[in-house]
Design an enzyme around this catalytic site. Structure first.
Site, mmCIF file in Angstrom:
data_model
loop_
_atom_site.group_PDB
_atom_site.id
_atom_site.type_symbol
_atom_site.label_atom_id
_atom_site.label_comp_id
_atom_site.label_asym_id
_atom_site.label_seq_id
_atom_site.Cartn_x
_atom_site.Cartn_y
_atom_site.Cartn_z
ATOM 1 N N LYS A 172 0.682 -9.418 0.465
ATOM 2 C CA LYS A 172 1.812 -9.729 1.340
ATOM 3 C C LYS A 172 1.682 -8.958 2.657
ATOM 4 O O LYS A 172 1.883 -9.508 3.737
ATOM 5 C CB LYS A 172 3.141 -9.394 0.633
ATOM 6 C CG LYS A 172 3.480 -10.368 -0.487
ATOM 7 C CD LYS A 172 4.658 -9.917 -1.356
ATOM 8 C CE LYS A 172 4.848 -10.885 -2.520
ATOM 9 N NZ LYS A 172 5.936 -10.522 -3.444
ATOM 10 N N GLN A 220 9.797 -5.735 -4.856
ATOM 11 C CA GLN A 220 8.825 -6.333 -5.771
ATOM 12 C C GLN A 220 9.295 -6.182 -7.216
ATOM 13 O O GLN A 220 9.696 -5.104 -7.639
ATOM 14 C CB GLN A 220 7.441 -5.665 -5.561
ATOM 15 C CG GLN A 220 6.316 -6.325 -6.331
ATOM 16 C CD GLN A 220 6.020 -7.760 -5.902
ATOM 17 O OE1 GLN A 220 6.254 -8.156 -4.758
ATOM 18 N NE2 GLN A 220 5.529 -8.569 -6.821
ATOM 19 N N ASP A 271 13.246 -13.149 -0.185
ATOM 20 C CA ASP A 271 12.816 -13.645 -1.500
ATOM 21 C C ASP A 271 13.797 -14.690 -2.037
ATOM 22 O O ASP A 271 13.492 -15.386 -3.002
ATOM 23 C CB ASP A 271 12.767 -12.482 -2.504
ATOM 24 C CG ASP A 271 11.345 -12.109 -2.885
ATOM 25 O OD1 ASP A 271 10.451 -12.972 -2.760
ATOM 26 O OD2 ASP A 271 11.136 -10.960 -3.321
HETATM 27 N N1 GUN Z 1 7.195 -10.634 -8.827
HETATM 28 C C1 GUN Z 1 6.553 -11.773 -9.139
HETATM 29 N N2 GUN Z 1 6.750 -12.709 -8.193
HETATM 30 C C2 GUN Z 1 7.546 -12.147 -7.257
HETATM 31 C C3 GUN Z 1 8.097 -12.621 -6.033
HETATM 32 O O1 GUN Z 1 7.914 -13.770 -5.591
HETATM 33 N N3 GUN Z 1 8.853 -11.724 -5.356
HETATM 34 C C4 GUN Z 1 9.088 -10.475 -5.821
HETATM 35 N N4 GUN Z 1 9.863 -9.683 -5.101
HETATM 36 N N5 GUN Z 1 8.606 -10.015 -6.942
HETATM 37 C C5 GUN Z 1 7.832 -10.846 -7.658
#
Ligand code: GUN
Length: 278
Positions: free
Chosen positions: A51, A95, A118
């Protein structure tokens, strides 16, 4: 069989995002994303690194707040509060998964819904269900972009989602309903999964079980979207679909890697840009 090339589409979207970021920068605004990462889960570390790299490629400023596994909930909440108030930060992402002593709902609800890139805040999930403008979780949004790119019409289609998580399955259900599809959502308690998948024009699967979807479970010419990311004993990455055999039967299928994964990241950048515009 047509391969749904998420990697190529993600690169095209990223280059469009970069142009928009450049325009913001000409106006002395740099879009900013704050990522909060707790503990040392190996998969999460890889995702967070990807990311941050993607942000750098398009010129979005990103900062990663890494916190130890035994961090206090209050410290995370304080960091979120600071990021909510920081005008250089347009998007905030925590996350997941979080350590078991942390109340995930409390953390996600602390994020300003206008910075919730998100799309996990109940405010945004509620608006999504009501088909109102909102931040949409990145993986389901990326899948919708794939459907759009390949001109896959969803109206009246039977779609089977396997996996009912808050971050993928449930928002995917809302998006598909809003697009007038008929949706069947399966999970760990579903009896005879094959009865459901076999009827579907489109199967969307993301449960983290390599090879779960076999050729006998999909109908001829089905469209198969694989969200699974599993590391096999030989070190290779595979999805939840037995790709070699299922792909022979499909009209369209996403590869793993190179399918949904890159689209998730592209949608995070897109949501960060959207938050900057707000
Ligand atoms: N853990 C697995 N997929 C995601 C996601 O798309 N966003 C976040 N914040 N955590 C995750």
């Amino acid at each position: 069989m047509i391969l749904l090339n998420g990697k190529k589409l993600a690169l095209e979207i990223q280059s469009e995002i970069k142009k928009e970021v450049d325009l913001f920068k000409q106006a002395s605004i740099t879009p900013g994303l704050a990522v909060i990462m707790i503990g040392d889960d190996a998969a999460s570390q890889v995702y967070v690194r990807k990311k941050a790299e993607a942000c750098k490629e398009v010129g979005i400023y990103s900062v990663v707040h890494e916190m130890p596994e035994n961090i206090k909930e209050e410290t995370i909440l304080n960091t979120i509060k600071l990021m909510n108030e920081n005008s250089n930060i347009n998007g905030i992402l925590v996350q997941l998964p979080l350590p078991s002593h942390i109340n995930q709902t409390k953390i996600l609800e602390a994020i300003d819904p206008k910075k919730d890139v998100d799309g996990f805040h109940p405010f945004n999930i509620g608006r999504l269900v009501l088909n109102l403008d909102s931040f949409v979780p990145c993986t389901p949004l990326g899948i919708m972009k794939i459907f759009e790119e390949y001109k896959i019409n969803l109206e009246g289609k039977n779609v089977c989602i396997v996996g009912a998580s808050n971050i993928v399955g449930k928002p995917m259900l809302a998006l598909l309903l809003n697009a007038n599809a008929t949706v069947d959502i399966c999970h760990i308690y579903t009896k005879n999964l094959k009865n459901h998948t076999k009827r579907a024009d489109i199967v969307i699967i993301g449960v983290g079980k390599a090879g779960l979807i076999t050729e006998d479970m999909v109908k001829d010419d089905a469209i198969v979207i694989d969200i699974g990311i599993n590391r096999l004993e030989n070190g290779k990455i595979s999805g939840d679909v037995d790709f070699e055999n299922v792909s022979k039967k499909c009209s369209y299928i996403t590869p793993v890697p190179g399918g949904v994964g890159p689209m998730t990241i592209a949608m995070l950048l897109s949501n960060t840009l959207k938050a900057t515009k707000l």
